[in-house]
Scaffold this active site. Structure first.
Site, PDB file in Angstrom:
ATOM      1  N   GLU A   1       0.841  -1.197   0.000  1.00 48.26           N
ATOM      2  CA  GLU A   1       0.000   0.000   0.000  1.00 48.26           C
ATOM      3  C   GLU A   1       0.873   1.243   0.000  1.00 48.26           C
ATOM      4  OE1 GLU A   1      -2.922   2.053   3.165  1.00 48.26           O
ATOM      5  OE2 GLU A   1      -3.628   0.090   2.470  1.00 48.26           O
TER       6      GLU A   1
ATOM      7  N   ASP B   1       8.413 -27.952   5.140  1.00 50.90           N
ATOM      8  CA  ASP B   1       8.795 -26.605   5.563  1.00 50.90           C
ATOM      9  C   ASP B   1       7.627 -25.884   6.233  1.00 50.90           C
ATOM     10  OD1 ASP B   1      10.630 -24.502   5.812  1.00 50.90           O
ATOM     11  OD2 ASP B   1       9.919 -23.547   3.972  1.00 50.90           O
TER      12      ASP B   1
END
Length: 702
Positions: A618, A642
């Site tokens: 943003e 993972d």
């Protein structure tokens, strides 16, 4: 007939067991001479040759039991063996440690070596026969002979000196239950994890209801309403390889009468602000809702699906003053509702009004959004700027209600005060407290339409945000390496967007800047926004497998992970389905097309580095896409592993790890830990689990 009574092994019993079952039956000793088996004076070695497995003497049960006058029944459908003699019996299951003794009462226990089939014969630990039929066993070292004598009575000796302390056999489970075991003084060698299992006695399969690394710690078990009738509760201890090494079992009666109570509010309480309420249940609900009824006008407020372990915040308006009833409603996995008793309370709100969007002491040098925080309805809202020295006021904006985006210009400088003034629905004016701010007074210009590090692959629309009235705008592109500047467009209207389309020759790193002209010639520059121009081929997310095959792939990976970690396989599978769209959307390198095998969108570097893909950022209040590194792996297995390591090691997921064996509790714990911002994430996971019957993936035996 005496009742079954498990005895803690005496020193003599321990000595006999060590001699008979460990030292003298070692593989080395067996190599020297054969073990003989004498049952009631008859040598049956030739037809019932004992074998040694895991330092335990196993014998073919049919030959030995029938020699002792017992009846042996084999059930091929459920692979069980029932040995009966008089009132005594034992029920065994192939490859299961669970044992059911039956004399005057039923007693469940665990054996260290499960019954197994060898050369089409069922072999069981010799001690099981001794325990079941109450007969004596002796060992003669000199002749290397096991003597089984049915004329000698023997007490039942459990295989393990482990006891479930918190429950009695046959105890009724009616709600939250504490679980704890006792261990021998020397502990259990190599024991690293305990799991409490709730099993169906008909098939010795069930679910994990509690787990942890503290073997003698206390655990709280919140039952599931799906579990009814007689069940077997097992306390099973495992080593670091996930192998069962010790435990105990007992039977319980699941008799949960669903109960829900509302927390956070007392009968007759006066409410003058935000109230935080919760639900306390004696079972695991899928979600809860909260019903709030105004008793004066029958207006009903019903919350959306909420976290059963979380809190629901309700902030009443001034107009909501009056008499209310509050109720918590818990829903099971089938959507059936269970209600708490209603609690009556009186809402007594006083009027509250405040300006929000800026904080006291802030220097404003960029656009801010002013808004109103209030607990009553209004017909008019006025945002006001005030000079604290002179008391002079200026209306910045006036509207019915809503926020106002304000970018103070050079005409405003120094210390000022902001406030909001409103009229309620009766026309009475109310004013907030004043917020002191500092206004920079400098002319400002911001480039709008792009953000830092954005990669431009096609046209973008540029505009400007300024606190001065611009006459025109020039858009400039700057070479990031040389600093050379070139005009993209000159004399553009500040009221019209400019479309910039990158062309061949502009690929690489650049900076974009706006130049504003005001006051008939005064120039003002925006910040330089770094961007990258790329006009080559780009790649988007890619499938890793056919959609109809993904469930099988994910289920297999989840079950393998579940066996190693204890994390619900149903939950893992649902996560993979939800986050990859059934394996159809996995990050690939945006520029090279390399597949990442990253099923869970984890950023950073994996076993083979990373791929570049899009993520959202943003800037100046607007969202735009930038490049980000996502972990890349050699295969799906590495990605799965993972992801589990992240959940098993990161400190913020510690509360999740306490309940990760349960798909419902685990889904809500992930949400509370910030794994997903979507408030409906747990609900979506549970719907997938329910629709595709993924609960079966979490079934476990012993």
């Amino acid at each position: 007939m005496k009742k079954i009574k498990f005895m803690r092994p005496s020193k003599l019993a321990i000595l006999i067991c060590l001699c008979v079952l460990t030292q003298l039956f070692s593989p080395k000793a067996l190599a020297l001479s054969q073990i003989k088996l004498i049952v009631d004076g008859q040598d049956i070695t030739s037809i019932a040759q004992p074998i040694i497995q895991n330092d335990r003497t196993l014998v073919p049960i049919r030959f030995v039991a029938e020699q002792l006058g017992a009846k042996v029944t084999w059930n091929n459908e459920d692979r069980t063996v029932l040995v009966e003699k008089g009132k005594n019996s034992v029920l065994l299951r192939i490859d299961s440690h669970l044992v059911l003794y039956q004399k005057d009462e039923k007693v469940y226990d665990l054996c260290d070596v499960p019954p197994t089939i060898i050369n089409e014969r069922t072999y069981v630990p010799l001690r099981l026969i001794s325990n079941a039929l109450g007969i004596g066993i002796d060992w003669n070292q000199e002749s290397r002979t096991v003597y089984v004598d049915s004329s000698k009575n023997a007490e039942v000796i459990s295989f393990f000196d482990v006891r479930i302390l918190s429950l009695n056999p046959g105890q009724a489970i009616t709600g939250k239950t504490e679980l704890q075991i006792s261990l021998p003084k020397e502990g259990i060698k190599n024991g690293t994890e305990i799991k409490y299992l709730l099993l169906d006695p008909a098939n010795a399969k069930g679910v994990v209801v509690a787990r942890g690394n503290g073997l003698t710690s206390k655990y709280n078990w919140l039952p599931n309403l799906e579990h009814k009738g007689e069940k077997v509760l097992v306390a099973a201890i495992y080593n670091d390889k996930g192998e069962f090494i010790a435990g105990n079992a007992t039977y319980v009666q699941m008799d949960v009468n669903p109960k829900v109570s509302l927390t956070g509010l007392s009968q007759g309480q006066a409410i003058n602000g935000t109230v935080s309420i919760g639900a306390d249940t004696n079972f695991v609900p899928s979600y809860v809702k909260y019903e709030i009824i105004n008793q004066d006008n029958n207006k009903v407020v019903m919350s959306s699906e909420a976290d059963p372990q979380g809190l629901y915040n309700w902030t009443p308006m001034l107009e909501d003053n009056g008499n209310y009833s509050f109720k918590a409603i818990a829903y099971d996995e089938n959507g059936k509702a269970y209600e708490s008793q209603s609690i009556s309370a009186k809402v007594q709100m006083s009027r509250k009004l405040a300006l929000s969007g800026v904080s006291s002491g802030r220097t404003i040098d960029k656009p801010v959004t002013l808004s109103t925080s209030r607990n009553f309805h209004v017909s008019e809202t006025e945002y006001v700027l005030r000079d604290p020295k002179t008391g002079k006021e200026e209306t910045l904006a006036k509207m019915g209600y809503g926020s106002y985006k304000w970018f103070p210009g050079p005409e405003y400088s120094g210390n000022k005060e902001l406030l909001v003034r409103v009229k309620d629905t009766r026309g009475i004016t109310h004013e907030s407290s004043k917020v002191s701010v500092n206004l920079s007074g400098a002319p400002k210009l911001f480039l709008d339409g792009v953000g830092p590090k954005q990669v431009l692959t096609t046209s973008v629309k540029l505009n400007t945000i300024s606190n001065v009235s611009l006459d025109s705008v020039n858009y400039i592109i700057i070479n990031a390496k040389t600093g050379a500047r070139k005009a993209l467009a000159s004399g553009q209207s500040p009221l019209v967007e400019y479309t910039y389309t990158p062309i061949q020759g502009q690929e690489g790193s650049w900076k974009l800047q706006a130049e504003g002209i005001y006051n008939s010639g005064t120039k003002i520059l925006s910040e330089e926004v770094p961007v990258t121009v790329y006009l080559g081929k780009t790649y988007s997310s890619s499938p890793i497998i056919e959609k109809d095959k993904f469930l099988g792939l994910a289920s297999d990976l989840a079950k393998g992970s579940w066996e190693k970690t204890g994390m619900s396989a149903a939950l893992q599978t649902a996560q993979a389905i939800l986050e990859t769209g059934w394996g159809q959307s996995v990050p690939v390198d945006k520029y090279k097309g390399n597949l990442s095998y990253n099923l869970f969108g984890i950023k950073g570097k994996g076993t083979v580095g990373s791929v570049i893909s899009n993520t959202w950022e943003e800037y100046n209040g607007k969202a735009f896409r930038v490049d980000a590194e996502f972990r890349a792996y050699n295969n799906i297995d590495e990605s799965w592993s993972d992801h589990k390591n992240l959940l098993l090691k990161a400190s913020r997921y510690e509360p999740f790890r306490e309940v990760m064996h349960d798909s419902t509790l685990g889904a809500w714990a992930l949400r509370r830990a910030g794994y997903a911002t979507d408030s409906q994430y747990p609900i979506k996971l549970m719907r997938i689990i329910k629709q595709y019957n993924l609960q079966e993936l979490d079934k476990i035996g012993i």
